[in-house]
Design an enzyme around this catalytic site. Structure first.
Site, PDB file in Angstrom:
ATOM      1  N   CYS A 129      11.894 -16.777  34.846  1.00 40.80           N
ATOM      2  CA  CYS A 129      12.580 -16.496  36.685  1.00 40.80           C
ATOM      3  C   CYS A 129      10.968 -15.338  36.142  1.00 40.80           C
ATOM      4  O   CYS A 129      11.529 -14.577  37.658  1.00 40.80           O
ATOM      5  CB  CYS A 129      14.161 -15.749  36.449  1.00 40.80           C
ATOM      6  SG  CYS A 129      13.411 -14.420  35.429  1.00 40.80           S
TER       7      CYS A 129
ATOM      8  N   ARG B 133      22.826 -25.554  37.963  1.00 33.12           N
ATOM      9  CA  ARG B 133      24.303 -24.881  37.504  1.00 33.12           C
ATOM     10  C   ARG B 133      25.097 -26.647  37.597  1.00 33.12           C
ATOM     11  O   ARG B 133      25.072 -26.940  36.433  1.00 33.12           O
ATOM     12  CB  ARG B 133      24.812 -23.878  37.660  1.00 33.12           C
ATOM     13  CG  ARG B 133      24.810 -23.004  37.115  1.00 33.12           C
ATOM     14  CD  ARG B 133      26.028 -21.703  37.048  1.00 33.12           C
ATOM     15  NE  ARG B 133      25.815 -20.820  38.601  1.00 33.12           N
ATOM     16  CZ  ARG B 133      25.122 -19.915  39.416  1.00 33.12           C
ATOM     17  NH1 ARG B 133      24.626 -19.369  37.722  1.00 33.12           N
ATOM     18  NH2 ARG B 133      25.088 -19.433  39.959  1.00 33.12           N
TER      19      ARG B 133
ATOM     20  N   ASP C 136      24.633 -15.004  23.910  1.00 34.33           N
ATOM     21  CA  ASP C 136      24.226 -14.049  24.210  1.00 34.33           C
ATOM     22  C   ASP C 136      24.189 -12.763  23.203  1.00 34.33           C
ATOM     23  O   ASP C 136      25.217 -12.641  21.997  1.00 34.33           O
ATOM     24  CB  ASP C 136      24.946 -13.756  26.161  1.00 34.33           C
ATOM     25  CG  ASP C 136      23.829 -12.831  26.608  1.00 34.33           C
ATOM     26  OD1 ASP C 136      23.436 -13.383  27.509  1.00 34.33           O
ATOM     27  OD2 ASP C 136      24.070 -11.540  26.320  1.00 34.33           O
TER      28      ASP C 136
ATOM     29  N   PHE D  28      20.937 -16.964  26.380  1.00 35.68           N
ATOM     30  CA  PHE D  28      21.065 -16.188  27.066  1.00 35.68           C
ATOM     31  C   PHE D  28      22.263 -16.276  28.469  1.00 35.68           C
ATOM     32  O   PHE D  28      22.073 -16.841  29.672  1.00 35.68           O
ATOM     33  CB  PHE D  28      19.284 -16.204  28.248  1.00 35.68           C
ATOM     34  CG  PHE D  28      18.564 -16.042  27.564  1.00 35.68           C
ATOM     35  CD1 PHE D  28      18.167 -14.519  26.434  1.00 35.68           C
ATOM     36  CD2 PHE D  28      17.731 -17.165  26.385  1.00 35.68           C
ATOM     37  CE1 PHE D  28      17.366 -14.594  25.671  1.00 35.68           C
ATOM     38  CE2 PHE D  28      16.943 -16.709  25.930  1.00 35.68           C
ATOM     39  CZ  PHE D  28      16.460 -15.593  25.202  1.00 35.68           C
TER      40      PHE D  28
ATOM     41  N   ASP E  87      17.772 -20.160  29.690  1.00 33.96           N
ATOM     42  CA  ASP E  87      17.768 -18.886  30.696  1.00 33.96           C
ATOM     43  C   ASP E  87      17.616 -17.658  30.603  1.00 33.96           C
ATOM     44  O   ASP E  87      18.095 -17.434  30.550  1.00 33.96           O
ATOM     45  CB  ASP E  87      18.876 -19.589  31.376  1.00 33.96           C
ATOM     46  CG  ASP E  87      18.513 -18.677  33.161  1.00 33.96           C
ATOM     47  OD1 ASP E  87      17.775 -18.708  33.128  1.00 33.96           O
ATOM     48  OD2 ASP E  87      20.063 -18.630  33.498  1.00 33.96           O
TER      49      ASP E  87
END
Length: 398
Positions: free
Chosen positions: A339, A209, A247, A225, A299
């Site tokens: 991820c 970030r 989102d 996201f 992300d």
């Protein structure tokens, strides 16, 4: 109770990898039950490790120790946690945060056990049969080491079912606040410990970030996201021109609005749009409308739960990143992540390169990103390296 391995299947244990798969086992003795501590022996009877037994999982046993004298008692957990804290001490002293990962499961010698600290609340997630078996010891140890903290469990992850375990959410010590305020890189962030993802928050993206924010000055940013809007906070902290948080969750977007208000005045907050929409669909809406951005953060949640999902997940990653390339202005930047632990770095790089090719876009990789340093990776456990990211710049075709 013992597990005896097939011939030549001890090699990973000799390299101190902590997993024993069911296919490596020749036979078992003593009828071990769920979470029981077993001795692991090679086919010729050589002692190799002490491990926690899981009869329902493909990972049939997870190693507690490669030392035959080790006893899995309160002192064992105390020493493991103190060692984990010591590994992070120098790093933590340099951070502007009151939230961090204290124990990173196998990488800290506590397989299947994750422990995060949020100010005065410790949240643990127990995903292994061995961790479940010794949970009381774990709680007692944490209570003795951190006496002023609430200790809460968020073992509500579907992967527990593969270990034959039920999902659990429970406060073991103290009174759990519904939300806690943490600090990160000069920002205040509200964390929902009851409903938030993972243990409540994505601590692993802290450094990313900050890095992403450094590229956002005077830029129109699309945060895909977005969850609770923390990449947007970093963008506005660095004087972005505008941000769209995108989102599908009303709760996440509401938290994102509160986080923005915690840190900035109304004029800055008004530069941030919170849009509820499916990312895949909205990217196509933007493309059809000719909408462009200077920087896009991609992300997504984990697309890969097992190896059988890898091909489908690769298509998903390629699709969203191809669309992102279409929406970038010339010289724009794409900050994109996976991820998924099963996603290898080289494959992720290739997926992004292929996405750019399909979008007829020239991309250059300028920075590789990864999980922050409190999410450390044991040298013997490369699976601990799960978060991969790339900062890419769109260049003019020549």
């Amino acid at each position: 109770m013992q597990i005896i391995l097939k011939a030549e299947r001890e090699k990973s244990l000799l390299r101190k990898h902590p997993w024993i798969f069911d296919g490596a086992i020749l036979r078992e003795t003593g009828r071990p039950r769920l979470g029981a501590t077993v001795d692991v022996l090679s086919h010729d009877g050589t002692w190799l490790a002490k491990a926690a037994y899981s009869p329902h999982s493909q990972i049939r046993a997870r190693v507690w120790s490669f030392n035959a004298a080790t006893v899995i008692d309160n002192n064992f957990f105390k020493n493991r946690i103190l060692t984990a804290q010591a590994k992070r001490a120098d790093w933590l002293a340099q951070q502007d945060t009151n939230a961090y990962r204290l124990v990173a499961a196998e990488s800290d010698g506590l397989p299947g056990i994750t422990i995060d600290v949020y100010d005065k609340v410790i949240v643990m997630q127990v995903l292994s049969a061995g961790g479940e078996k010794h949970k009381d010891k774990l709680v007692q140890t944490l209570a003795s080491l951190y006496p002023d903290s609430c200790i809460h469990e968020r073992s509500d992850v579907e992967v527990r079912k593969k270990e034959g375990l039920e999902l659990v959410v429970k406060t073991h010590v103290g009174e759990l606040p519904e939300k806690v305020l943490i600090t990160e890189n000069g920002l205040k962030i509200e964390v929902d410990l009851i409903n938030g993802h993972k243990t409540g928050f994505y601590l692993d993206q802290r450094l990313n970030r900050k890095i992403t924010g450094s590229y956002c000055r005077d830029k129109d940013v699309l945060n895909c996201f977005s969850y609770t809007g923390t990449f947007a906070l970093a963008a506005m902290q660095n004087k972005a021109k505008s941000v769209v948080n995108l989102d599908v969750s009303d709760n996440a977007l509401a938290t994102a609005k509160r986080n923005m208000a915690l840190n900035f005045d109304a004029d800055i907050c008004n530069k941030v749009t919170h849009l509820k929409a499916d990312v895949f669909e909205q990217l196509r809406v933007y493309k059809d409308a000719g909408t462009k951005f200077d920087l896009i953060v991609m992300d997504p949640p984990k697309f890969i739960e097992n190896k059988n999902h890898l091909v489908k997940a690769a298509r998903g990653y390629k699709d969203i990143n191809r669309l992102a390339c279409d929406l970038l202005r010339e010289g724009g930047m794409l900050v994109t992540f996976s991820c998924s632990g099963l996603m290898q770095s080289d494959l992720f790089n290739k997926i992004i390169a292929d996405a750019a090719l399909d979008a007829n876009t020239d991309l250059s990789f300028i920075t590789r990103l990864h999980q922050d340093s409190d999410h450390l990776i044991a040298a013997s456990f490369p699976e601990g390296y799960y978060l991969k990211g790339l900062v890419c710049v769109k260049t003019a075709s020549v």
